[in-house]
Motif scaffolding. Sequence first.
Motif, PDB file in Angstrom:
ATOM      1  N   ILE A 181       1.908   0.269  -1.503  1.00 59.52           N
ATOM      2  CA  ILE A 181       1.603  -0.332  -0.203  1.00 59.52           C
ATOM      3  C   ILE A 181       2.015   0.621   0.909  1.00 59.52           C
ATOM      4  O   ILE A 181       2.987   1.371   0.765  1.00 59.52           O
ATOM      5  CB  ILE A 181       2.326  -1.694  -0.047  1.00 59.52           C
ATOM      6  N   ALA A 182       1.247   0.623   2.007  1.00 56.60           N
ATOM      7  CA  ALA A 182       1.584   1.479   3.151  1.00 56.60           C
ATOM      8  C   ALA A 182       2.712   0.839   3.947  1.00 56.60           C
ATOM      9  O   ALA A 182       2.662  -0.353   4.266  1.00 56.60           O
ATOM     10  CB  ALA A 182       0.368   1.681   4.034  1.00 56.60           C
ATOM     11  N   LEU A 183       3.730   1.636   4.250  1.00 51.45           N
ATOM     12  CA  LEU A 183       4.853   1.153   5.047  1.00 51.45           C
ATOM     13  C   LEU A 183       4.757   1.574   6.501  1.00 51.45           C
ATOM     14  O   LEU A 183       5.372   0.971   7.371  1.00 51.45           O
ATOM     15  CB  LEU A 183       6.167   1.668   4.452  1.00 51.45           C
ATOM     16  N   PHE A 184       3.985   2.630   6.761  1.00 55.52           N
ATOM     17  CA  PHE A 184       3.771   3.112   8.123  1.00 55.52           C
ATOM     18  C   PHE A 184       2.286   3.299   8.387  1.00 55.52           C
ATOM     19  O   PHE A 184       1.524   3.692   7.486  1.00 55.52           O
ATOM     20  CB  PHE A 184       4.469   4.461   8.356  1.00 55.52           C
ATOM     21  N   ALA A 185       1.889   3.022   9.628  1.00 55.64           N
ATOM     22  CA  ALA A 185       0.575   3.446  10.135  1.00 55.64           C
ATOM     23  C   ALA A 185       0.832   4.718  10.927  1.00 55.64           C
ATOM     24  O   ALA A 185       1.504   4.684  11.958  1.00 55.64           O
ATOM     25  CB  ALA A 185      -0.037   2.360  11.016  1.00 55.64           C
ATOM     26  N   ARG A 186       0.357   5.838  10.434  1.00 52.77           N
ATOM     27  CA  ARG A 186       0.683   7.127  11.029  1.00 52.77           C
ATOM     28  C   ARG A 186      -0.324   7.478  12.107  1.00 52.77           C
ATOM     29  O   ARG A 186      -1.519   7.499  11.874  1.00 52.77           O
ATOM     30  CB  ARG A 186       0.730   8.208   9.943  1.00 52.77           C
ATOM     31  N   HIS A 187       0.184   7.775  13.317  1.00 54.03           N
ATOM     32  CA  HIS A 187      -0.625   8.205  14.443  1.00 54.03           C
ATOM     33  C   HIS A 187      -0.206   9.606  14.845  1.00 54.03           C
ATOM     34  O   HIS A 187       0.797  10.139  14.360  1.00 54.03           O
ATOM     35  CB  HIS A 187      -0.470   7.231  15.613  1.00 54.03           C
ATOM     36  N   ALA A 188      -0.949  10.198  15.752  1.00 54.58           N
ATOM     37  CA  ALA A 188      -0.713  11.604  16.110  1.00 54.58           C
ATOM     38  C   ALA A 188       0.705  11.834  16.617  1.00 54.58           C
ATOM     39  O   ALA A 188       1.378  12.784  16.207  1.00 54.58           O
ATOM     40  CB  ALA A 188      -1.730  12.051  17.159  1.00 54.58           C
ATOM     41  N   ASN A 189       1.186  10.968  17.509  1.00 54.07           N
ATOM     42  CA  ASN A 189       2.483  11.217  18.133  1.00 54.07           C
ATOM     43  C   ASN A 189       3.498  10.102  17.905  1.00 54.07           C
ATOM     44  O   ASN A 189       4.537  10.070  18.549  1.00 54.07           O
ATOM     45  CB  ASN A 189       2.302  11.426  19.645  1.00 54.07           C
ATOM     46  N   ARG A 190       3.201   9.189  17.025  1.00 56.48           N
ATOM     47  CA  ARG A 190       4.148   8.100  16.811  1.00 56.48           C
ATOM     48  C   ARG A 190       4.010   7.516  15.419  1.00 56.48           C
ATOM     49  O   ARG A 190       2.978   7.694  14.757  1.00 56.48           O
ATOM     50  CB  ARG A 190       3.973   7.004  17.875  1.00 56.48           C
ATOM     51  N   LEU A 191       5.058   6.825  15.022  1.00 52.87           N
ATOM     52  CA  LEU A 191       5.160   6.240  13.699  1.00 52.87           C
ATOM     53  C   LEU A 191       5.288   4.733  13.879  1.00 52.87           C
ATOM     54  O   LEU A 191       6.224   4.270  14.514  1.00 52.87           O
ATOM     55  CB  LEU A 191       6.398   6.807  13.005  1.00 52.87           C
ATOM     56  N   VAL A 192       4.331   3.970  13.351  1.00 52.04           N
ATOM     57  CA  VAL A 192       4.335   2.521  13.550  1.00 52.04           C
ATOM     58  C   VAL A 192       4.442   1.826  12.196  1.00 52.04           C
ATOM     59  O   VAL A 192       3.572   1.998  11.343  1.00 52.04           O
ATOM     60  CB  VAL A 192       3.056   2.055  14.267  1.00 52.04           C
ATOM     61  N   PRO A 193       5.516   1.063  11.953  1.00 51.63           N
ATOM     62  CA  PRO A 193       5.631   0.343  10.683  1.00 51.63           C
ATOM     63  C   PRO A 193       4.528  -0.704  10.548  1.00 51.63           C
ATOM     64  O   PRO A 193       4.151  -1.364  11.520  1.00 51.63           O
ATOM     65  CB  PRO A 193       7.008  -0.315  10.763  1.00 51.63           C
ATOM     66  N   THR A 194       4.025  -0.866   9.357  1.00 48.60           N
ATOM     67  CA  THR A 194       3.101  -1.956   9.071  1.00 48.60           C
ATOM     68  C   THR A 194       3.893  -3.256   8.981  1.00 48.60           C
ATOM     69  O   THR A 194       5.123  -3.271   9.031  1.00 48.60           O
ATOM     70  CB  THR A 194       2.379  -1.701   7.743  1.00 48.60           C
ATOM     71  N   ALA A 195       3.177  -4.374   8.820  1.00 46.37           N
ATOM     72  CA  ALA A 195       3.863  -5.655   8.666  1.00 46.37           C
ATOM     73  C   ALA A 195       4.784  -5.622   7.449  1.00 46.37           C
ATOM     74  O   ALA A 195       5.925  -6.109   7.493  1.00 46.37           O
ATOM     75  CB  ALA A 195       2.846  -6.785   8.548  1.00 46.37           C
ATOM     76  N   ALA A 196       4.317  -5.032   6.366  1.00 45.12           N
ATOM     77  CA  ALA A 196       5.154  -4.912   5.169  1.00 45.12           C
ATOM     78  C   ALA A 196       6.348  -4.008   5.440  1.00 45.12           C
ATOM     79  O   ALA A 196       7.464  -4.276   4.988  1.00 45.12           O
ATOM     80  CB  ALA A 196       4.327  -4.362   4.004  1.00 45.12           C
ATOM     81  N   GLY A 197       6.104  -2.941   6.200  1.00 46.35           N
ATOM     82  CA  GLY A 197       7.184  -2.023   6.531  1.00 46.35           C
ATOM     83  C   GLY A 197       8.263  -2.684   7.370  1.00 46.35           C
ATOM     84  O   GLY A 197       9.461  -2.472   7.146  1.00 46.35           O
ATOM     85  N   LEU A 198       7.855  -3.509   8.333  1.00 48.65           N
ATOM     86  CA  LEU A 198       8.824  -4.202   9.178  1.00 48.65           C
ATOM     87  C   LEU A 198       9.686  -5.156   8.353  1.00 48.65           C
ATOM     88  O   LEU A 198      10.912  -5.224   8.518  1.00 48.65           O
ATOM     89  CB  LEU A 198       8.099  -4.976  10.279  1.00 48.65           C
ATOM     90  N   ALA A 199       9.030  -5.910   7.453  1.00 45.95           N
ATOM     91  CA  ALA A 199       9.779  -6.847   6.622  1.00 45.95           C
ATOM     92  C   ALA A 199      10.734  -6.106   5.687  1.00 45.95           C
ATOM     93  O   ALA A 199      11.894  -6.520   5.495  1.00 45.95           O
ATOM     94  CB  ALA A 199       8.811  -7.706   5.811  1.00 45.95           C
ATOM     95  N   TYR A 200      10.271  -4.994   5.122  1.00 50.99           N
ATOM     96  CA  TYR A 200      11.102  -4.217   4.191  1.00 50.99           C
ATOM     97  C   TYR A 200      12.292  -3.606   4.914  1.00 50.99           C
ATOM     98  O   TYR A 200      13.429  -3.656   4.433  1.00 50.99           O
ATOM     99  CB  TYR A 200      10.228  -3.133   3.565  1.00 50.99           C
TER     100      TYR A 200
END
Length: 299
Positions: free
Chosen positions: A52-71
């Motif tokens: 499962i993806a834990l981060f949504a990776r963008h050019a200049n920032r790192l955003v946790p997914t919903a699963a990542g936030l819960a984990y």
Amino acid sequence: MLAPRRLPSLNGIRAFEAAARTGSFVAAAAELNVTPAAISRLVRLLELRLGIALFARHANRLVPTAAGLAYQAGLTRILDDAARLTGQVVAMAGAKVVTVGVGPTFAVRWLIPRLLDLQRQEPEIEVRVVTGGQTVPFSDGWSCGIRLGDGNWPGLEATPLFPADLLPVCAPAMAARIGDIPALARETLIRVAHAPDDWSRWLAAMGAAGIRAGGPVFDYYGQALQAALDGIGVAMGVRPYIDDDLAAGRLVAPFPRSVSKDMRWYLVHHAGREAEPGFAAFRRWLIAACKFRANGLDR
């Protein structure tokens, strides 16, 4: 036979938790003393392991997914608990530093005047007094706290010390002219902001529920008692704050009757602290000092 734990790499867990908490691979790398590339690789391997993806990776920032936030939320609690437990185990090796969280009035009016006795009995203990114990949550950095309440603090062990009794006190000159409740009503009745019901509780027990305290308001009992010492008015004292002043004659109780605040003072701490030599010695001394006071032998 217990089934073996099925856990992913602990290095991957630490890398992910640090990155999610700090918001970047760079900050996580600085915290864990590795390179950002190593953090990125460990997180990617963890995601592959979990599927499962834990981060949504963008050019200049790192955003946790919903699963990542819960984990991350769960992992941060677990790692904090592990760090606290590690500190407790290390302390068992013989360190005798005890950090006590207390309210400022309790520190000044009861604990500090008795620390000399503790030093005489336990000279190897280093006591660090941190004020704020009544107004801030219990800190994991404290060995223990001394708190006023009902004994119910989830996650903490609570040992009862002594009850909190209400008793009006004032300077001796003022006490000389207060012979009854009507005379008390003519004086300035000093209040404490975080204990607005103290006066009404005591007055109701005395059959004088119609009297209303309307004097100056202070944040802490210590300030109110100082105002009483200075002759400003009558303060509602709480034992044990007033015991030393009463014994020395600096304050006088115009009425002998005290009324329960329906609370007690407790020693609170995390489970397992009893195994630490410093805390165990402090706890023994504190309980003995409270029994000494309860038997009327305290100074």
